[in-house]
Each structure stands twice: as C-alpha cells, then as structure tokens.
Design an enzyme around this catalytic site. Structure first.
Site, PDB file in Angstrom:
ATOM      1  N   LYS A 106     -10.390   0.137  -2.569  1.00  0.00           N
ATOM      2  CA  LYS A 106     -10.289  -0.036  -1.119  1.00  0.00           C
ATOM      3  C   LYS A 106     -10.614   1.266  -0.402  1.00  0.00           C
ATOM      4  O   LYS A 106      -9.805   2.193  -0.406  1.00  0.00           O
ATOM      5  CB  LYS A 106      -8.875  -0.498  -0.738  1.00  0.00           C
ATOM      6  CG  LYS A 106      -8.657  -0.678   0.770  1.00  0.00           C
ATOM      7  CD  LYS A 106      -7.243  -1.171   1.056  1.00  0.00           C
ATOM      8  CE  LYS A 106      -6.946  -1.191   2.546  1.00  0.00           C
ATOM      9  NZ  LYS A 106      -5.576  -1.692   2.845  1.00  0.00           N
ATOM     10  N   ASP A 114       0.866  -1.185   0.000  1.00  0.00           N
ATOM     11  CA  ASP A 114       0.000   0.000   0.000  1.00  0.00           C
ATOM     12  C   ASP A 114       0.901   1.233   0.000  1.00  0.00           C
ATOM     13  O   ASP A 114       1.561   1.528   1.005  1.00  0.00           O
ATOM     14  CB  ASP A 114      -0.896   0.010   1.231  1.00  0.00           C
ATOM     15  CG  ASP A 114      -1.997  -1.049   1.183  1.00  0.00           C
ATOM     16  OD1 ASP A 114      -1.730  -2.149   0.659  1.00  0.00           O
ATOM     17  OD2 ASP A 114      -3.096  -0.785   1.680  1.00  0.00           O
ATOM     18  N   LYS A 162      -7.037   3.292  -3.576  1.00  0.00           N
ATOM     19  CA  LYS A 162      -7.481   3.320  -2.188  1.00  0.00           C
ATOM     20  C   LYS A 162      -7.732   4.757  -1.774  1.00  0.00           C
ATOM     21  O   LYS A 162      -6.979   5.656  -2.150  1.00  0.00           O
ATOM     22  CB  LYS A 162      -6.403   2.667  -1.317  1.00  0.00           C
ATOM     23  CG  LYS A 162      -6.636   2.688   0.175  1.00  0.00           C
ATOM     24  CD  LYS A 162      -5.470   1.981   0.885  1.00  0.00           C
ATOM     25  CE  LYS A 162      -5.513   2.160   2.391  1.00  0.00           C
ATOM     26  NZ  LYS A 162      -4.363   1.513   3.063  1.00  0.00           N
TER      27      LYS A 162
END
Length: 329
Positions: free
Chosen positions: A265, A166, A229
């Site tokens: 996400k 991430d 995300k």
C-alpha cells in the site's frame, strides 16, 4: 460490458487468499538485504513512459485503481457527518451516469480508513456494502505511545468492528538496527489483530536509507504482516517510486522463499490519476497480475479519487470538468 472495461471489476467482490503466517526471524537474510539506490532510481525513471495507456484501456485501468483505494479521512476535525459522506462516496465512487455509459456496475473502493473514534459511524454508513473499515492504530502517526496502550488500541478497534488495522512501527528500531525488537513488536501487533488484517506502516521517509526500507520490509513480513505500507501521509516525504520499488522487490523475494503473498500500500502524495497508472504499472511489472486486486494492493488516498473521476468523465464526454465538481467526502 465493453471488454476493455470489464477487467476493472475482476477482483470484486473481494475474495480471501491465505494470510501470511510469518516465519522465524532470519538475521542472515536481513543482513544480506541490499538496495542499490542509483539502479533503483534508473529503473523508476523508466516507468512513466513504459506503459502509456489511452482511451478505453486507460479508463479500465483507472476503474481498477478505484477498486483499490482506501478512501481515507484522518483529521482532527473529523465528524460522524464527514465520515458518512466519505462512506457514501466509497459506495458510489464514480457518478452513476458515467459508470452507466461504460456498462459498469458494482464498483466500490477497497476500504474506508478512519481513526478509532470514527469506526462506529463508518460501519453504520457502510452497512450491507461489504466495504471493510480500516482503522489506524498504535499511536498513529508517531507510534510513540506506551506499548501496552498501542496493543490496547488495536484490540479496541478490532472489537469495534474494524476488519483492517493500519499500525505504525517504532522507527527507532530500524534506525538502531534492532531487528529483533522490530520483529517482536510487529508479531505482537499481529497477534492483537486476531482476524483483522494487519497493514504495517514503515514511515519510509523517516528511515534514512533504502537499505533500511528493504530490511524493515522483510522483518515486518517475517513477523506476519498482511500488508506493508509506505507512509502515514504525515511525513515530509511519503510514497515515492524508489521506496515503492524497494518494498515490492522485498515482497517478491519473500514470496519466492515462503510462497506467501503480502500486500502493498503506497500512501501519501498520490493525488493524480496519471500517478496511479504509474504505480499500477510498477506492480504489474514487478509482482504480476496476482497483485492487481484489492486483496493485495491498495492506494492510501482521498483526493486521488476526485481526479480519477474527472478523467473518467473526460473519457465519456470528451470534456474536462472543474475539480470542484468531484468532491470526496
């Protein structure tokens, strides 16, 4: 297994789909991207009341949500013991007696997300489970470390065994409209990830406008992101439905043009089971059932799991228990 519960596990164990290979930066497409805030907010206002599920159907949706959680600890006082407890919860996210009452087996969370230093204890605690370890990288959460350092962080975490990375983007590239710089940055991060999947955090609360969110989403996908995300969870404003709708419509547009599926996400501030149901309704209505799997949708959360387990207990027993009876980590 009751028919209404079985779909919750349809995506487990995870299967691989073709990764997004990216494409050349298309500036005409980026410049043409728009986001009508008032229309987006009106659409989002309808979501909580559009799909009201109760009883066994609600339990099935909540179990599916569990399978899509990136169970996360990103604190300065993380220890191997805390991470081991979190991983135990990832392996058995809902009490065995509750799952037994529903006829469900094999439920786990989608991943465990930690800092680089906690990768080794997470891998040890998850050994044999098939649950991937995700690591935050690139100077998380600000993303202001030297570029070479950020690349080295990714490479070190992949070498240590992280299967998902991430990363945080440089927000200044978005705020300055320097889309080539953002594209080059994310493409370099993707290359550094190698076989690990790249989840790009836009930190949407710091991007100023929904139009910036839409354009940044497209650029990151063009650069090869496997997921986009919303947030680090550390910004004052994290995952919101208008931001989510903007991003999933960018994903839908990208899929329509390229045929490649990119995951989504939302992270930060999603702590209640009923909120998870709204997000799942958004994904179902905007992207379809293909995205309702851990491969293509994740919640970045920790406290969310406790509330979901509490709701599952109410479904099974007819009574609510105290939140402290459902600890996470």
């Amino acid at each position: 297994m009751p028919q209404t519960i079985q779909p919750a596990l349809a995506a487990l164990p995870q299967t691989m789909h073709p990764r997004n290979p990216g494409m050349a930066l298309d500036m005409a497409w980026i410049r043409a991207a728009r986001a009508n805030r008032s229309a987006i907010e009106r659409r989002c206002a309808t979501l909580p009341g559009r799909r009201s599920v109760k009883g066994a159907h609600q339990a099935a949706w909540l179990l599916r949500a569990v399978s899509m959680i990136d169970l996360t600890t990103l604190s300065g006082d993380d220890t191997p013991g805390r991470v081991a407890r979190l991983c135990a919860k990832a392996r058995q996210p809902v009490r065995a007696d509750l799952l037994g009452a529903l006829g469900v087996e094999g439920l786990t969370t989608g991943a465990v997300c930690v800092y680089h230093e906690m990768i080794a204890p997470a891998l040890a605690a998850l050994d044999g489970s098939g649950i991937p370890v995700a690591a935050v990288s690139t100077g998380f959460p600000a993303g202001l470390s030297p570029f070479a350092t950020r690349l080295a962080e990714i490479e070190a975490s992949v070498a240590a065994g992280a299967r998902e990375i991430d990363i945080v983007i440089s927000r200044r590239h978005v705020l300055l409209g320097d889309w080539q710089a953002l594209y080059d940055e994310v493409a370099a991060f993707r290359a550094a990830c190698g076989p690990a999947h790249l989840k790009t955090i836009l930190a949407t609360g710091e991007l100023g406008t929904l139009q910036n969110v839409a354009r940044a989403s497209l650029v990151c996908m063009m650069a090869g992101a496997d997921f986009i995300k919303t947030s680090t969870g550390k910004e004052p404003v994290n995952a919101t439905l208008p931001v989510g709708l903007t991003m999933v419509r960018a994903i839908r547009a990208y899929h329509g043009v390229t045929g490649h599926r990119v995951g989504f996400k939302p992270a930060g501030g999603i702590s209640r089971a009923r909120d998870a149901l709204v997000w799942l309704a958004l994904i179902k209505e905007e992207l379809g059932d293909a995205w309702l799997t851990p491969e293509l949708f994740r919640f970045g959360a920790s406290s969310l799991l406790g509330d979901i387990e509490r709701q599952i207990e109410h479904h099974v027993t007819g009574a609510y228990s105290a939140a402290w009876r459902h600890p996470v980590g």
